[in-house]
Design a protein around this motif. Structure first.
Motif, PDB file in Angstrom:
ATOM      1  N   ASN A  69       0.842  -1.051  -0.001  1.00 49.70           N
ATOM      2  CA  ASN A  69       0.042   0.008  -0.074  1.00 49.70           C
ATOM      3  C   ASN A  69       0.906   1.209   0.082  1.00 49.70           C
ATOM      4  O   ASN A  69       2.025   1.401   0.238  1.00 49.70           O
ATOM      5  CB  ASN A  69      -0.918   0.008   1.154  1.00 49.70           C
ATOM      6  CG  ASN A  69      -0.174  -0.134   2.559  1.00 49.70           C
ATOM      7  OD1 ASN A  69       0.855   0.464   2.576  1.00 49.70           O
ATOM      8  ND2 ASN A  69      -0.801  -0.892   3.353  1.00 49.70           N
ATOM      9  N   VAL A  70       0.343   2.249  -0.089  1.00 50.03           N
ATOM     10  CA  VAL A  70       0.996   3.632  -0.410  1.00 50.03           C
ATOM     11  C   VAL A  70       1.779   3.732   0.977  1.00 50.03           C
ATOM     12  O   VAL A  70       3.079   4.273   0.649  1.00 50.03           O
ATOM     13  CB  VAL A  70       0.143   4.693  -0.506  1.00 50.03           C
ATOM     14  CG1 VAL A  70       0.782   6.083  -0.447  1.00 50.03           C
ATOM     15  CG2 VAL A  70      -0.616   4.688  -1.771  1.00 50.03           C
ATOM     16  N   GLU A  71       1.515   3.653   2.133  1.00 49.44           N
ATOM     17  CA  GLU A  71       2.317   3.769   3.309  1.00 49.44           C
ATOM     18  C   GLU A  71       3.592   3.072   3.405  1.00 49.44           C
ATOM     19  O   GLU A  71       4.411   3.443   3.514  1.00 49.44           O
ATOM     20  CB  GLU A  71       1.238   3.633   4.543  1.00 49.44           C
ATOM     21  CG  GLU A  71       2.159   3.946   5.733  1.00 49.44           C
ATOM     22  CD  GLU A  71       1.168   3.860   7.098  1.00 49.44           C
ATOM     23  OE1 GLU A  71       1.660   4.076   8.116  1.00 49.44           O
ATOM     24  OE2 GLU A  71       0.110   3.763   7.070  1.00 49.44           O
TER      25      GLU A  71
ATOM     26  N   GLU B  10       1.353  10.636 -14.166  1.00 46.37           N
ATOM     27  CA  GLU B  10       0.648  10.145 -13.263  1.00 46.37           C
ATOM     28  C   GLU B  10       0.524  10.898 -12.000  1.00 46.37           C
ATOM     29  O   GLU B  10       1.487  11.812 -11.617  1.00 46.37           O
ATOM     30  CB  GLU B  10       0.721   8.490 -13.106  1.00 46.37           C
ATOM     31  CG  GLU B  10       0.286   7.754 -14.032  1.00 46.37           C
ATOM     32  CD  GLU B  10      -1.047   7.646 -15.014  1.00 46.37           C
ATOM     33  OE1 GLU B  10      -1.921   8.298 -14.172  1.00 46.37           O
ATOM     34  OE2 GLU B  10      -1.271   7.094 -15.860  1.00 46.37           O
ATOM     35  N   GLU B  11      -0.631  10.938 -10.977  1.00 43.78           N
ATOM     36  CA  GLU B  11      -0.502  11.605  -9.801  1.00 43.78           C
ATOM     37  C   GLU B  11       0.127  10.897  -8.992  1.00 43.78           C
ATOM     38  O   GLU B  11       0.547  11.580  -7.917  1.00 43.78           O
ATOM     39  CB  GLU B  11      -2.054  11.708  -9.467  1.00 43.78           C
ATOM     40  CG  GLU B  11      -3.034  12.391 -10.238  1.00 43.78           C
ATOM     41  CD  GLU B  11      -2.328  14.025 -10.505  1.00 43.78           C
ATOM     42  OE1 GLU B  11      -1.958  14.669  -9.544  1.00 43.78           O
ATOM     43  OE2 GLU B  11      -2.677  14.518 -11.539  1.00 43.78           O
ATOM     44  N   SER B  12       0.757   9.788  -8.730  1.00 44.74           N
ATOM     45  CA  SER B  12       1.311   9.046  -7.846  1.00 44.74           C
ATOM     46  C   SER B  12       2.328   7.985  -8.642  1.00 44.74           C
ATOM     47  O   SER B  12       1.848   7.432  -9.528  1.00 44.74           O
ATOM     48  CB  SER B  12       0.424   8.555  -6.898  1.00 44.74           C
ATOM     49  OG  SER B  12      -0.531   7.485  -7.368  1.00 44.74           O
ATOM     50  N   ILE B  13       3.239   7.565  -7.925  1.00 43.70           N
ATOM     51  CA  ILE B  13       3.935   6.402  -8.274  1.00 43.70           C
ATOM     52  C   ILE B  13       3.207   5.287  -8.303  1.00 43.70           C
ATOM     53  O   ILE B  13       3.337   4.294  -9.168  1.00 43.70           O
ATOM     54  CB  ILE B  13       5.279   6.234  -7.095  1.00 43.70           C
ATOM     55  CG1 ILE B  13       6.257   7.458  -7.442  1.00 43.70           C
ATOM     56  CG2 ILE B  13       5.892   4.879  -7.502  1.00 43.70           C
ATOM     57  CD1 ILE B  13       7.397   7.459  -6.430  1.00 43.70           C
ATOM     58  N   ASP B  14       2.270   4.938  -7.388  1.00 45.81           N
ATOM     59  CA  ASP B  14       1.403   3.770  -7.389  1.00 45.81           C
ATOM     60  C   ASP B  14       0.649   3.769  -8.710  1.00 45.81           C
ATOM     61  O   ASP B  14       0.690   2.708  -9.262  1.00 45.81           O
ATOM     62  CB  ASP B  14       0.473   4.005  -6.070  1.00 45.81           C
ATOM     63  CG  ASP B  14      -0.140   2.631  -5.772  1.00 45.81           C
ATOM     64  OD1 ASP B  14       0.595   1.528  -6.021  1.00 45.81           O
ATOM     65  OD2 ASP B  14      -1.251   2.532  -5.411  1.00 45.81           O
TER      66      ASP B  14
END
Length: 747
Positions: free
Chosen positions: A372-374, A490-494
């Motif tokens: 997950n992101v965290e 994209e808005e995030s690496i994920d």
């Protein structure tokens, strides 16, 4: 500090070395003590094995002797010359002498035979062949060997061909000699008579067996070897005892008799001398073989072995101590170096986590590790990465062009080469991006770009400029060509990681764009919405061109089909290329089935795998190659057919040239072809007109007849197929410049 480490290590390794020496010494002492204490048992077993082998050898020799004597007795019994001694009462002097010579020959054939008796009950006479002066004929009443008569009376107590130990006297009344031997009986009786009718007796010298026993005792002169029966009767003789002596009253003999089936040994006193007694199990005759070895011989060997072991142990111990002292100083140094190296490596592993970070990034991109992101942000921080999971990001897929040749060139250095590519790209992109690079296997590398400057221009032109700068630097420093495929921002690496598969699929469009291409996955993904309709009519024309062997047309239709698919998704590209490969294979099978080609050429379809090709040229080459091969095979088949046609036409002309009706039309009818097509095809293949060839063959045949026969000109014209003699004259003169008559005269 280093000096302190060295002293500590030195103490540790000296302790280890001393411990090793102590272990060696203790092991050596324990082993030598056990051996020292066990020597007596070991020596006894060793002597027993030696004695047992020797006794078994004597047993084997006696068994072999019995078999030999059995065979010899049977041979004597069936000998025609000896048979006269057995069955006839009145023999002439010649038969007797000849038979006696035969017995002498049989006796001389084996060294251990003492004498041979042949007994005839009808004549009551013994015919004797002996090593001494007893040779000849002795009446039963005057026989010196009285013991044999007792055996004859009790012959049923003895089995034929079994040795009977006995001692008997031979010679005259004035001078007798005692003889010990093993007697073998071979006899016959009539109607279960109580008396023997005929018999052959073979006496084996007991001294011969004694010599065999003496030979086995050569190494140990004090040993005593003998044979006894199951009742303790001595069945062998030597200097100490005579044959048939009853020794069953001796204690050690009683122990042997009480053990009826084993081969073993024991220690007991023999004539007040401590000895090792070895004996065998009974043989088929029930005889036991015994050897007595005085204990003093064994003790002497034990003492020698003990002293030898002690000397060897002491020598090994002293040598071990010397070697240990010498090597202790040398052993310390390399071990100390190894430990220092281990500590250095441990320090490097703690300080440098590059390999672990590479594995983490690779597994995350390929979807092998899901976080997950965290957790993803925590791991990036753990590996000292400047990427922020929630910042705008994009990924770039780099693919090394002409990878097979690069891999062949650099081989084991390929990882180092990829590391160089990642360093070049990181250096160029780092002023504007937080960047991480990883090798994901084969020809591919991934760049993860995090945008830390919100004012940075993310227009496509700036990304292309950066990619081109990277390509120039890689070409300059590493002499490589690299293709780039960009993901959308994209808005995030994920989110970037989730579009990796789209980027990978887009990178396959390098097929059409070529090496060194810069591709944006967003453009390629738009192509998925386009509907593709396969050009069936072009495929049909493509098949017809292949079937006819027209390479240029087949290549043209093929290129039209594959050029159209460059504007569609890679899935469409794969399907079309695969469909064309299937079409070519179907054409090959159809041509083979129709006999248009003799063998199917090999069609290499490895290009169907996307990782095996980089550009359309690599796909086109095998297609163009198979087109050429199909055309060549068809041309070879056509040439064969045309050669067969010309051969058939010539055969018809040779066969029917004398027929005036032979012409173009008749030949065309016979081979089922149009006369016009046949004429044109023949002219095309041979550059000669068919009618001219017919006329030339007829003229040549006429010339042969003019030279070799007495036929008239008219007959020759008729035999060579000319419709009239005048026509023949005209054609002949036009061809040769002279008339047939003049030609004949001149020739």
């Amino acid at each position: 500090m280093l000096k302190q480490w060295s002293n500590e290590h030195k103490k540790v390794y000296i302790r280890i070395l001393l411990g090793s020496i102590a272990c060696v010494i203790i092991t050596l002492l324990i082993t030598s003590t056990i051996l020292y204490m066990s020597f007596e048992s070991i020596a006894l077993k060793q002597v027993y094995r030696s004695d047992s082998d020797s006794l078994n050898q004597i047993k084997t020799e006696l068994s072999n002797m019995t078999e030999t004597v059995t065979s010899l007795s049977s041979q004597i019994y069936t000998d025609p010359a000896v048979a006269k001694l057995l069955y006839y009462t009145n023999l002439n002097i010649y038969d007797t002498i000849f038979a006696q010579q035969q017995l002498d020959n049989y006796r001389a054939s084996l060294p251990f035979i003492e004498s041979i008796y042949v007994y005839n009950a009808k004549s009551n006479q013994f015919y004797i062949s002996s090593n001494n002066a007893r040779n000849g004929v002795q009446p039963k009443s005057e026989l010196d060997d009285k013991g044999i008569l007792e055996l004859f009376k009790n012959f049923k107590e003895h089995r034929p061909f079994q040795p009977i130990p006995r001692t008997y006297n031979i010679g005259s009344i004035v001078e007798t000699t005692s003889v010990s031997s093993y007697t073998y009986l071979c006899y016959s009786i009539v109607d279960d008579n109580t008396d023997l009718n005929t018999a052959v007796v073979v006496n084996i010298s007991a001294s011969w067996l004694g010599e065999r026993i003496d030979q086995s005792e050569k190494e140990k002169s004090e040993t005593n070897t003998f044979i006894i029966s199951q009742d303790g009767i001595l069945y062998s003789s030597n200097d100490r005892q005579t044959m048939l002596t009853d020794i069953s009253d001796k204690t050690y003999i009683q122990k042997i008799i009480q053990d009826p089936s084993h081969s073993t040994y024991f220690v007991d006193k023999v004539d007040e001398v401590k000895s090792l007694i070895t004996y065998t199990s009974p043989d088929p005759l029930g005889w036991r073989y015994v050897r007595i070895t005085p204990y003093s011989i064994i003790n002497h060997e034990i003492k020698d072995m003990r002293y030898q072991v002690l000397y060897i142990c002491l020598a090994i111990l002293l040598l071990g101590l010397l070697i240990s002292l010498t090597l202790s100083h040398r052993v310390y140094r390399p071990i100390d170096k190894v430990i220092r190296k281990f500590k250095t490596l441990e320090t490097e592993r703690r300080n440098h986590q590059h390999i672990l970070k590479q594995d983490f990034l690779r597994n995350t991109i390929l979807g092998r590790e899901s976080n997950n992101v965290e957790v993803l942000q925590q791991k990036l921080q753990y590996f000292n990465s400047g990427l922020k999971v929630n910042s705008k990001s994009l990924i770039i897929l780099l693919r090394i062009d002409q990878y097979p040749s690069v891999l062949e060139k650099y081989k084991d250095d390929i990882k180092l080469l990829k590391y160089g590519i990642m360093n070049v790209c990181t250096e160029i992109a780092s002023p504007n991006f937080q960047i991480e690079a990883t090798d994901i296997g084969d020809d591919s590398l991934i760049l993860i770009l995090g945008i830390h400057d919100p004012l940075y221009n993310l227009e496509r032109d700036s990304l292309i400029e950066m990619a081109q700068l990277m390509q120039v630097s890689i070409t300059k420093h590493l002499k490589l060509s690299v293709s780039f495929t960009f993901s959308p921002v994209e808005e995030s690496i994920d989110q970037c990681i989730s579009v990796y598969k789209q980027v990978l699929e887009a990178s396959y469009h390098r097929l059409f764009k070529g090496h060194g291409s810069i591709i944006f996955s967003a453009d390629i993904m738009k192509l998925k919405s386009k509907e593709y309709i396969f050009p069936v009519h072009k495929e049909k024309q493509f098949i017809e061109s292949l079937m006819s062997g027209n390479v240029d047309k087949a290549r043209s239709f093929y290129l039209e089909i594959v050029e159209e698919i460059s504007e569609y998704s890679f899935t469409v590209v794969q399907l079309v290329i695969s469909n064309l490969a299937l079409t070519v294979n179907n054409v090959l099978r159809a041509l083979k089935k129709n006999n248009a080609i003799l063998t199917i050429p090999e069609f290499d379809t490895t290009f169907l795998l996307p990782n095996h090709v980089e550009t359309m040229e690599e796909i086109n080459i095998p297609y163009f190659k198979i087109f050429e091969e199909i055309s060549q095979k068809l041309e070879e088949k056509r040439s064969t057919k045309q050669e067969d046609l010309i051969k058939k036409v010539h055969q018809i002309i040779e066969r029917d040239y004398s027929d005036s009706n032979l012409c173009l039309n008749s030949i065309a009818d016979e081979i089922s072809m149009s006369p016009i097509y046949l004429s044109r095809l023949y002219k095309q293949l041979t550059t000669n007109g068919l009618s001219d060839v017919i006329s030339d063959i007829r003229l040549n045949k006429a010339k042969e007849l003019l030279k070799t026969s007495e036929y008239t000109i008219v007959d020759i014209a008729e035999k060579t197929g000319f419709t009239s003699s005048s026509y023949f004259y005209r054609i002949f003169k036009n061809s040769t410049g002279t008339t047939p008559s003049d030609y004949r005269k001149r020739k």
